[in-house]
Write a protein that holds these residues in place. Structure first.
Motif, PDB file in Angstrom:
ATOM      1  N   LYS A 166       0.822  -1.218   0.000  1.00 48.23           N
ATOM      2  CA  LYS A 166       0.000   0.000   0.000  1.00 48.23           C
ATOM      3  C   LYS A 166       0.854   1.265   0.000  1.00 48.23           C
ATOM      4  CE  LYS A 166      -3.927  -2.151   2.264  1.00 48.23           C
ATOM      5  NZ  LYS A 166      -4.736  -2.235   3.472  1.00 48.23           N
ATOM      6  N   THR A 167       1.958   1.267   0.771  1.00 46.95           N
ATOM      7  CA  THR A 167       2.766   2.482   0.915  1.00 46.95           C
ATOM      8  C   THR A 167       4.081   2.440   0.149  1.00 46.95           C
ATOM      9  OG1 THR A 167       3.969   1.692   2.867  1.00 46.95           O
ATOM     10  CG2 THR A 167       1.836   2.798   3.243  1.00 46.95           C
ATOM     11  N   GLY A 168       4.551   1.242  -0.198  1.00 45.39           N
ATOM     12  CA  GLY A 168       5.851   1.098  -0.856  1.00 45.39           C
ATOM     13  C   GLY A 168       7.017   1.168   0.114  1.00 45.39           C
ATOM     14  N   ARG A 203       9.326   2.757  10.745  1.00 42.10           N
ATOM     15  CA  ARG A 203       8.844   3.714   9.745  1.00 42.10           C
ATOM     16  C   ARG A 203       8.459   4.999  10.459  1.00 42.10           C
ATOM     17  NH1 ARG A 203       4.177   0.434   7.139  1.00 42.10           N
ATOM     18  NH2 ARG A 203       4.317  -0.743   9.057  1.00 42.10           N
ATOM     19  N   PRO A 204       8.720   6.143   9.862  1.00 46.32           N
ATOM     20  CA  PRO A 204       8.365   7.416  10.488  1.00 46.32           C
ATOM     21  C   PRO A 204       6.867   7.513  10.775  1.00 46.32           C
ATOM     22  CG  PRO A 204       9.680   7.768   8.501  1.00 46.32           C
ATOM     23  CD  PRO A 204       9.352   6.319   8.562  1.00 46.32           C
ATOM     24  N   GLY A 205       6.529   7.965  11.982  1.00 46.21           N
ATOM     25  CA  GLY A 205       5.132   8.159  12.346  1.00 46.21           C
ATOM     26  C   GLY A 205       4.369   6.875  12.615  1.00 46.21           C
ATOM     27  N   TYR A 206       5.072   5.765  12.802  1.00 43.80           N
ATOM     28  CA  TYR A 206       4.407   4.463  13.001  1.00 43.80           C
ATOM     29  C   TYR A 206       5.008   3.785  14.223  1.00 43.80           C
ATOM     30  CZ  TYR A 206       3.267  -0.451  12.251  1.00 43.80           C
ATOM     31  OH  TYR A 206       2.835  -1.732  12.413  1.00 43.80           O
ATOM     32  N   THR A 207       4.168   3.429  15.168  1.00 45.15           N
ATOM     33  CA  THR A 207       4.609   2.662  16.330  1.00 45.15           C
ATOM     34  C   THR A 207       4.334   1.195  16.034  1.00 45.15           C
ATOM     35  OG1 THR A 207       4.024   4.496  17.769  1.00 45.15           O
ATOM     36  CG2 THR A 207       4.338   2.339  18.809  1.00 45.15           C
ATOM     37  N   PRO A 208       5.381   0.380  15.949  1.00 45.41           N
ATOM     38  CA  PRO A 208       5.170  -1.024  15.581  1.00 45.41           C
ATOM     39  C   PRO A 208       4.322  -1.773  16.618  1.00 45.41           C
ATOM     40  CG  PRO A 208       7.512  -0.464  15.596  1.00 45.41           C
ATOM     41  CD  PRO A 208       6.776   0.701  16.149  1.00 45.41           C
ATOM     42  N   ALA A 218      -7.237 -14.598  -7.846  1.00 46.21           N
ATOM     43  CA  ALA A 218      -7.733 -13.307  -8.327  1.00 46.21           C
ATOM     44  C   ALA A 218      -8.280 -12.455  -7.186  1.00 46.21           C
ATOM     45  CB  ALA A 218      -8.805 -13.525  -9.384  1.00 46.21           C
ATOM     46  N   LEU A 219      -8.658 -13.111  -6.085  1.00 44.51           N
ATOM     47  CA  LEU A 219      -9.193 -12.392  -4.925  1.00 44.51           C
ATOM     48  C   LEU A 219      -8.088 -12.238  -3.882  1.00 44.51           C
ATOM     49  CD1 LEU A 219     -12.604 -14.268  -4.574  1.00 44.51           C
ATOM     50  CD2 LEU A 219     -12.133 -12.108  -5.749  1.00 44.51           C
ATOM     51  N   GLY A 220      -7.115 -11.423  -4.187  1.00 46.89           N
ATOM     52  CA  GLY A 220      -6.016 -11.262  -3.249  1.00 46.89           C
ATOM     53  C   GLY A 220      -5.183 -10.033  -3.526  1.00 46.89           C
ATOM     54  N   ARG A 221      -4.040  -9.969  -2.845  1.00 47.39           N
ATOM     55  CA  ARG A 221      -3.095  -8.869  -2.998  1.00 47.39           C
ATOM     56  C   ARG A 221      -1.700  -9.433  -3.152  1.00 47.39           C
ATOM     57  NH1 ARG A 221      -4.251  -5.636   2.299  1.00 47.39           N
ATOM     58  NH2 ARG A 221      -2.003  -5.433   2.153  1.00 47.39           N
ATOM     59  N   SER A 222      -0.855  -8.647  -3.798  1.00 46.40           N
ATOM     60  CA  SER A 222       0.542  -9.061  -4.005  1.00 46.40           C
ATOM     61  C   SER A 222       1.478  -8.107  -3.292  1.00 46.40           C
ATOM     62  CB  SER A 222       0.883  -9.070  -5.492  1.00 46.40           C
ATOM     63  OG  SER A 222       0.138 -10.055  -6.160  1.00 46.40           O
ATOM     64  N   GLN A 223       2.575  -8.661  -2.788  1.00 50.57           N
ATOM     65  CA  GLN A 223       3.653  -7.887  -2.197  1.00 50.57           C
ATOM     66  C   GLN A 223       4.951  -8.264  -2.874  1.00 50.57           C
ATOM     67  OE1 GLN A 223       4.131  -8.553   2.003  1.00 50.57           O
ATOM     68  NE2 GLN A 223       2.736  -6.902   2.533  1.00 50.57           N
ATOM     69  N   THR A 224       5.853  -7.302  -2.921  1.00 53.73           N
ATOM     70  CA  THR A 224       7.193  -7.554  -3.434  1.00 53.73           C
ATOM     71  C   THR A 224       8.144  -7.658  -2.264  1.00 53.73           C
ATOM     72  OG1 THR A 224       6.722  -6.338  -5.475  1.00 53.73           O
ATOM     73  CG2 THR A 224       9.042  -6.607  -4.872  1.00 53.73           C
ATOM     74  N   TRP A 225       9.014  -8.640  -2.310  1.00 57.46           N
ATOM     75  CA  TRP A 225      10.069  -8.787  -1.315  1.00 57.46           C
ATOM     76  C   TRP A 225      11.398  -8.758  -2.065  1.00 57.46           C
ATOM     77  CZ3 TRP A 225       8.596 -13.218   2.596  1.00 57.46           C
ATOM     78  CH2 TRP A 225       7.339 -12.923   3.187  1.00 57.46           C
ATOM     79  N   LEU A 226      12.383  -8.101  -1.484  1.00 62.19           N
ATOM     80  CA  LEU A 226      13.700  -7.961  -2.105  1.00 62.19           C
ATOM     81  C   LEU A 226      14.732  -8.736  -1.286  1.00 62.19           C
ATOM     82  CD1 LEU A 226      13.524  -4.109  -2.706  1.00 62.19           C
ATOM     83  CD2 LEU A 226      12.930  -5.937  -4.310  1.00 62.19           C
TER      84      LEU A 226
END
Length: 149
Positions: free
Chosen positions: A34-36, A62-67, A138-146
């Motif tokens: 969602k955010t990259g 991440r800035p502004g995010y409390t894990p 088709a009913l899902g989301r994809s993420q990239t991992w490096l």
């Protein structure tokens, strides 16, 4: 003539899917779809049965995010388990002759949801695309991992 045949056989073996198939084992930077932004470092390992599992070894600040520290909304056996050290990817199996891995499960510890998972590794082995879905892909989301190692 024998040299030509030998070269042809070696070339065909070198370009076959089995020899080019990469191993998922290693350390990966998870990128938020969602955010990259980087989210976590995941260590993927292969067991004796050639099944892959991925564990969170570092949560990326991440800035502004409390894990979030624990998996609050997660079903058993993940309920209230610390996110750091959690196996978030389980059961992945290599599809012979390809750079695809299927039949896995992935948990989103922030939402507490478990999805079916499949992975496609790019040809140089430096990037993977993880597809989490319910029922059909088709009913899902994809993420990239490096790859980081």
């Amino acid at each position: 003539m024998k040299k030509n045949i030998l070269l042809t056989v070696l070339a065909s073996l070198a370009f076959s899917g089995n020899l080019l198939a990469q191993d998922l084992s290693g350390t990966w930077q998870q990128i938020d779809d969602k955010t990259g932004s980087p989210k976590a470092i995941i260590e993927i390992r292969k067991d004796a049965n050639d099944i892959y599992t991925g564990k969170i070894v570092k949560v990326t600040p991440r800035p502004g995010y409390t894990p979030q520290k624990t998996c609050n909304k997660c079903p058993a056996p993940y309920t209230n388990q610390p996110i750091l050290g959690m196996d978030v990817l389980t059961g992945l199996k290599h599809v012979e002759g390809t750079n695809n891995y299927e039949k896995g499960r992935v948990i989103d510890p922030l939402a507490g949801k478990i999805y079916d998972a499949k992975v496609r590794l790019n040809t140089n082995g430096k990037r993977l695309t993880l597809r989490g879905y319910i029922g059909i892909s088709a009913l899902g989301r994809s993420q990239t991992w490096l790859r980081v190692d």
